[in-house]
Design a protein around this motif. Structure first.
Motif, PDB file in Angstrom:
ATOM      1  N   GLY A 505       0.803  -1.224   0.000  1.00 38.38           N
ATOM      2  CA  GLY A 505       0.000   0.000   0.000  1.00 38.38           C
ATOM      3  C   GLY A 505       0.833   1.270   0.000  1.00 38.38           C
ATOM      4  O   GLY A 505       0.436   2.277   0.596  1.00 38.38           O
ATOM      5  N   LYS A 506       1.971   1.257  -0.667  1.00 34.59           N
ATOM      6  CA  LYS A 506       2.887   2.397  -0.646  1.00 34.59           C
ATOM      7  C   LYS A 506       2.908   3.135  -1.981  1.00 34.59           C
ATOM      8  O   LYS A 506       2.613   2.580  -3.033  1.00 34.59           O
ATOM      9  N   TYR A 507       3.281   4.400  -1.896  1.00 29.37           N
ATOM     10  CA  TYR A 507       3.530   5.242  -3.067  1.00 29.37           C
ATOM     11  C   TYR A 507       2.274   5.413  -3.930  1.00 29.37           C
ATOM     12  O   TYR A 507       1.147   5.272  -3.459  1.00 29.37           O
ATOM     13  N   GLN A 508       2.503   5.714  -5.215  1.00 32.28           N
ATOM     14  CA  GLN A 508       1.433   5.970  -6.160  1.00 32.28           C
ATOM     15  C   GLN A 508       2.014   5.911  -7.568  1.00 32.28           C
ATOM     16  O   GLN A 508       3.211   5.754  -7.750  1.00 32.28           O
ATOM     17  N   TYR A 509       1.129   6.028  -8.557  1.00 33.67           N
ATOM     18  CA  TYR A 509       1.622   6.097  -9.932  1.00 33.67           C
ATOM     19  C   TYR A 509       0.681   6.977 -10.742  1.00 33.67           C
ATOM     20  O   TYR A 509      -0.461   7.244 -10.356  1.00 33.67           O
ATOM     21  N   TRP A 510       1.203   7.455 -11.887  1.00 29.97           N
ATOM     22  CA  TRP A 510       0.448   8.364 -12.747  1.00 29.97           C
ATOM     23  C   TRP A 510       0.382   7.796 -14.163  1.00 29.97           C
ATOM     24  O   TRP A 510       1.375   7.262 -14.682  1.00 29.97           O
ATOM     25  N   VAL A 511      -0.785   7.930 -14.772  1.00 29.46           N
ATOM     26  CA  VAL A 511      -0.959   7.555 -16.175  1.00 29.46           C
ATOM     27  C   VAL A 511      -1.673   8.694 -16.895  1.00 29.46           C
ATOM     28  O   VAL A 511      -2.386   9.494 -16.278  1.00 29.46           O
ATOM     29  N   ASN A 512      -1.466   8.773 -18.194  1.00 27.51           N
ATOM     30  CA  ASN A 512      -2.112   9.786 -19.015  1.00 27.51           C
ATOM     31  C   ASN A 512      -2.319   9.176 -20.403  1.00 27.51           C
ATOM     32  O   ASN A 512      -1.355   8.872 -21.094  1.00 27.51           O
ATOM     33  N   ASP A 513      -3.578   8.980 -20.785  1.00 24.52           N
ATOM     34  CA  ASP A 513      -3.884   8.323 -22.056  1.00 24.52           C
ATOM     35  C   ASP A 513      -3.804   9.254 -23.259  1.00 24.52           C
ATOM     36  O   ASP A 513      -3.902   8.804 -24.400  1.00 24.52           O
ATOM     37  N   GLU A 514      -3.625  10.542 -23.007  1.00 23.52           N
ATOM     38  CA  GLU A 514      -3.520  11.494 -24.115  1.00 23.52           C
ATOM     39  C   GLU A 514      -2.123  11.434 -24.739  1.00 23.52           C
ATOM     40  O   GLU A 514      -1.138  11.136 -24.054  1.00 23.52           O
ATOM     41  N   LYS A 515      -2.041  11.727 -26.015  1.00 22.68           N
ATOM     42  CA  LYS A 515      -0.733  11.749 -26.686  1.00 22.68           C
ATOM     43  C   LYS A 515      -0.082  13.103 -26.431  1.00 22.68           C
ATOM     44  O   LYS A 515      -0.596  14.142 -26.837  1.00 22.68           O
ATOM     45  N   VAL A 516       1.026  13.108 -25.731  1.00 27.37           N
ATOM     46  CA  VAL A 516       1.731  14.341 -25.385  1.00 27.37           C
ATOM     47  C   VAL A 516       3.196  14.200 -25.768  1.00 27.37           C
ATOM     48  O   VAL A 516       3.702  13.089 -25.979  1.00 27.37           O
ATOM     49  N   GLU A 517       3.889  15.326 -25.835  1.00 27.04           N
ATOM     50  CA  GLU A 517       5.276  15.332 -26.304  1.00 27.04           C
ATOM     51  C   GLU A 517       6.304  15.336 -25.179  1.00 27.04           C
ATOM     52  O   GLU A 517       7.422  14.862 -25.344  1.00 27.04           O
ATOM     53  N   THR A 518       5.939  15.901 -24.035  1.00 28.58           N
ATOM     54  CA  THR A 518       6.921  16.067 -22.964  1.00 28.58           C
ATOM     55  C   THR A 518       6.420  15.447 -21.663  1.00 28.58           C
ATOM     56  O   THR A 518       5.207  15.244 -21.483  1.00 28.58           O
ATOM     57  N   ALA A 520       6.488  16.942 -18.837  1.00 26.58           N
ATOM     58  CA  ALA A 520       5.724  17.982 -18.150  1.00 26.58           C
ATOM     59  C   ALA A 520       4.268  17.965 -18.610  1.00 26.58           C
ATOM     60  O   ALA A 520       3.344  18.082 -17.784  1.00 26.58           O
ATOM     61  N   GLU A 521       4.047  17.811 -19.916  1.00 27.20           N
ATOM     62  CA  GLU A 521       2.674  17.729 -20.426  1.00 27.20           C
ATOM     63  C   GLU A 521       1.987  16.468 -19.925  1.00 27.20           C
ATOM     64  O   GLU A 521       0.779  16.475 -19.623  1.00 27.20           O
ATOM     65  N   PHE A 522       2.744  15.377 -19.852  1.00 26.59           N
ATOM     66  CA  PHE A 522       2.194  14.132 -19.305  1.00 26.59           C
ATOM     67  C   PHE A 522       1.673  14.357 -17.891  1.00 26.59           C
ATOM     68  O   PHE A 522       0.554  13.955 -17.550  1.00 26.59           O
ATOM     69  N   MET A 523       2.472  15.026 -17.055  1.00 25.33           N
ATOM     70  CA  MET A 523       2.081  15.239 -15.665  1.00 25.33           C
ATOM     71  C   MET A 523       0.895  16.192 -15.538  1.00 25.33           C
ATOM     72  O   MET A 523       0.060  16.036 -14.641  1.00 25.33           O
ATOM     73  N   GLU A 524       0.802  17.166 -16.429  1.00 23.80           N
ATOM     74  CA  GLU A 524      -0.302  18.123 -16.358  1.00 23.80           C
ATOM     75  C   GLU A 524      -1.656  17.429 -16.496  1.00 23.80           C
ATOM     76  O   GLU A 524      -2.626  17.816 -15.837  1.00 23.80           O
ATOM     77  N   GLY A 525      -1.715  16.397 -17.337  1.00 30.30           N
ATOM     78  CA  GLY A 525      -2.985  15.716 -17.539  1.00 30.30           C
ATOM     79  C   GLY A 525      -3.046  14.326 -16.940  1.00 30.30           C
ATOM     80  O   GLY A 525      -3.964  13.555 -17.247  1.00 30.30           O
ATOM     81  N   ALA A 526      -2.086  13.988 -16.073  1.00 29.55           N
ATOM     82  CA  ALA A 526      -1.994  12.628 -15.548  1.00 29.55           C
ATOM     83  C   ALA A 526      -3.005  12.370 -14.435  1.00 29.55           C
ATOM     84  O   ALA A 526      -3.345  13.261 -13.654  1.00 29.55           O
ATOM     85  N   LYS A 527      -3.447  11.133 -14.368  1.00 30.68           N
ATOM     86  CA  LYS A 527      -4.316  10.676 -13.286  1.00 30.68           C
ATOM     87  C   LYS A 527      -3.472   9.935 -12.260  1.00 30.68           C
ATOM     88  O   LYS A 527      -2.714   9.019 -12.602  1.00 30.68           O
ATOM     89  N   GLU A 528      -3.598  10.320 -11.003  1.00 28.68           N
ATOM     90  CA  GLU A 528      -2.838   9.676  -9.926  1.00 28.68           C
ATOM     91  C   GLU A 528      -3.653   8.562  -9.296  1.00 28.68           C
ATOM     92  O   GLU A 528      -4.837   8.717  -9.017  1.00 28.68           O
ATOM     93  N   THR A 529      -3.002   7.411  -9.078  1.00 25.74           N
ATOM     94  CA  THR A 529      -3.624   6.281  -8.400  1.00 25.74           C
ATOM     95  C   THR A 529      -2.736   5.871  -7.232  1.00 25.74           C
ATOM     96  O   THR A 529      -1.524   5.703  -7.398  1.00 25.74           O
ATOM     97  N   LYS A 530      -3.313   5.721  -6.064  1.00 24.95           N
ATOM     98  CA  LYS A 530      -2.540   5.334  -4.891  1.00 24.95           C
ATOM     99  C   LYS A 530      -2.132   3.870  -4.976  1.00 24.95           C
ATOM    100  O   LYS A 530      -2.856   3.037  -5.494  1.00 24.95           O
ATOM    101  N   GLY A 531      -0.960   3.585  -4.442  1.00 23.40           N
ATOM    102  CA  GLY A 531      -0.490   2.213  -4.372  1.00 23.40           C
ATOM    103  C   GLY A 531       0.382   1.806  -5.545  1.00 23.40           C
ATOM    104  O   GLY A 531       0.889   2.628  -6.299  1.00 23.40           O
ATOM    105  N   SER A 532       0.541   0.500  -5.695  1.00 25.45           N
ATOM    106  CA  SER A 532       1.461  -0.072  -6.686  1.00 25.45           C
ATOM    107  C   SER A 532       0.869  -0.019  -8.091  1.00 25.45           C
ATOM    108  O   SER A 532      -0.335  -0.164  -8.298  1.00 25.45           O
TER     109      SER A 532
END
Length: 576
Positions: A505-518, A520-532
């Protein structure tokens, strides 16, 4: 410890350290003003911006005056304002560093000098960017080394321990230090606490193939049905494979088997003199491609899921390009990359160790055809010297504390030797010259490598705090591959970001299904999910091929055409 008063340094000690700090401040101030007198340009162009140097000197002068005022007249001085990084510095978490004037002065002096040393580096102008980073890295290493926590006379906890134990702590610490000198490696965890097959690398399996380069381990199924497409994992040969099979509560291999995957792992041989001619081509041809073909033939499948971790992920990218160029991309149905780089233009602090002088030194250390793994271990420790070097100097040498059992640090200390020819070419061709990122600049067995020809579905994982393969560097793989690709940014770093069992139950991860170039852009639209992120990965594997077969026949280790040679974790992982 709360009942034991902190011994105050003697007047002689205090006078000495006051003189040292004062002298250091004087030298820095004089150096700053002297640098402003240098000619604006020379044979190498402008070496220092006089305006920036004067600002740095003036800032240091002001900081120094405030420091001494706080020490001599605290009632009328402005309080010391810590930066967020200084406030969470674990070296100074003991209350004595703030509650007792002498130690508070030492702490503040250290922070003032450290901060202004780095500002002095930043004020350098006209210096090659890589050289400037080397200077900054060396300066940070020096700053960590001269911390008052690293010396008995200026660390209140060490002084308390000396009084409490009547000097026994110093003798125990000396014993720890002499033992490390004898073995040529710093101890980081309790010796004898862990043993492969007993409380580490416990997932049941068999070695089903052994070559001069690797052992192939096949793990026993625990589900009635398994995915039709098997999984083969390529760990980095810089480290032991069992980072992915630590205790059962942390084991990625054990967890993957429980998800219904038929798991194979390559256990690389630690280099010796017999491997003096081994180069990168061998790790691709006689390593990864050979292992892939072995699994395909054993189970009668067209392709495999493949994972490459760190340097083995870099090699997996080359393998995919080679297979594509040879018209056989179907041999790998999907590829997963754990903190792996293919474009080394922003590869982080390890770049600091790649110049002509460093390469010459590495070559000189490889007289028998292989590089002692202790050299690489020290290099990686230097990247986090505060945590992986000086922490142990303070706790185990100065305070004489016993080492704490820690499976991850046991693995970290379990070094492997590297073939020197491969290691030098890897540092030169990839880190220094970045050839893999340029189509057809490298070849394997006569086949040119073009990452732009890779269309294999890929899952790319990076660590947000990774200091070995920075996330921005890992991201660059998205600019090269042409097939469907999913990028996942995990919390934590190079190891903990990967080895993160869902049960923890540690940390988190981010995903972004949109096509981005950088990134930074990935993080701007990323969804955060807790855990592994592991469950997200296995869902992705399922989306590639959800078909299942009964767990029988060759799926059981030793029951197919390859007979069991010995139990996992095998022999290669035990040799040094």
């Amino acid at each position: 410890m709360a009942d034991t008063p902190t011994p105050t340094p003697s007047l002689e000690d205090l006078q000495h350290w006051t003189w040292v700090l004062g002298k250091a401040q004087q030298m820095m101030l004089e150096h700053g003003f002297d640098m402003t007198k240098l000619p604006a340009a020379g044979p190498f162009g402008t070496m220092l911006d006089p305006t920036a140097a004067m600002r740095a000197s003036a800032g240091f002068w002001a900081d120094t005056m405030q420091l001494w005022q706080r020490f001599l007249d605290p009632a009328h001085a402005a309080p010391f304002e810590e930066t967020p990084e200084q406030a969470k510095d674990k070296r100074f978490k003991a209350p004595q560093w703030r509650e007792e004037p002498v130690f508070d002065f030492l702490r503040q002096s250290y922070f003032v000098i450290a901060d202004n040393l780095l500002k002095g580096v930043d004020s350098l102008d006209g210096v090659d960017p890589k050289q400037k980073e080397q200077i900054r890295f060396a300066t940070k290493g020096f700053i960590d080394a001269v911390s008052p926590t690293n010396f008995p006379a200026t660390n209140p906890q060490v002084l308390e321990k000396i009084v409490e134990t009547k000097g026994e702590s110093l003798l125990k610490g000396l014993q720890n230090m002499l033992a490390d000198i004898a073995k040529g490696q710093m101890t980081q965890t309790a010796e004898g606490a862990f043993e492969l097959g007993r409380n580490l690398a416990m997932t049941p399996g068999k070695v089903v193939k052994r070559t001069p380069l690797y052992e192939l381990i096949q793990y026993s199924p625990v589900t009635k049905q398994v995915y039709a497409t098997p999984l083969i994992i390529f760990p980095p040969w810089i480290n032991r494979f069992y980072i992915l099979d630590l205790t059962p509560e942390k084991s990625f291999i054990g967890w993957a088997v429980a998800q219904g995957l038929t798991v194979f792992v390559v256990s690389w041989k630690s280099a010796d003199a017999s491997m003096k001619d081994v180069v990168w081509d061998d790790y691709v041809e006689r390593g990864q491609i050979d292992a892939i073909d072995t699994v395909r033939e054993l189970l009668g499948v067209e392709g495999v899921h493949a994972i490459g971790y760190c340097v083995a992920g870099t090699t997996l990218a080359a393998t995919l390009a080679v297979l594509a160029a040879r018209g056989a991309p179907e041999k790998v149905k999907s590829a997963t990359f754990f903190t792996a780089q293919v474009d080394f233009s922003e590869s982080g602090d390890l770049q600091i160790f790649v110049d002509d002088d460093q390469l010459a030194m590495i070559k000189s250390l490889s007289g028998e055809g292989f590089l002692d793994g202790r050299y690489m271990a020290m290099t990686f420790n230097l990247l986090r010297g505060r945590d992986l070097i000086w922490n142990y100097v303070t706790n185990n040498y100065l305070m004489g504390q016993d080492y704490v059992p820690f499976d991850l640090l046991h693995w970290n200390s379990d070094v492997t030797n590297l073939p020197s020819a491969w290691h030098l070419s890897y540092l030169t061709d990839l880190y220094r010259d970045n050839k893999l990122a340029v189509a057809n600049s490298m070849s394997i067995g006569g086949t040119p490598i073009d990452l732009g020809k890779v269309t294999t579905p890929s899952y790319v994982q990076a660590g947000r705090e990774d200091h070995i393969a920075p996330a921005a560097s890992v991201w660059k793989i998205t600019h090269h591959f042409k097939g469907p690709l999913k990028f996942v940014l995990a919390g934590s770093g190079h190891i903990a970001g990967v080895v993160n069992h869902p049960g923890a139950g540690k940390y988190q991860y981010w995903v972004n299904d949109e096509k981005v170039e950088t990134l930074a852009e990935f993080m701007e639209g990323a969804k955060e999910t807790k855990g592994s992120w592991w469950p997200d990965w296995v869902a992705w594997i399922d989306s590639i091929d959800a078909s299942k077969v009964d767990a029988k026949g060759a799926i059981v280790p030793g029951k197919g055409s390859l007979k069991a040679l010995e139990d996992a974790p095998g022999s290669y992982v035990r040799t040094r």
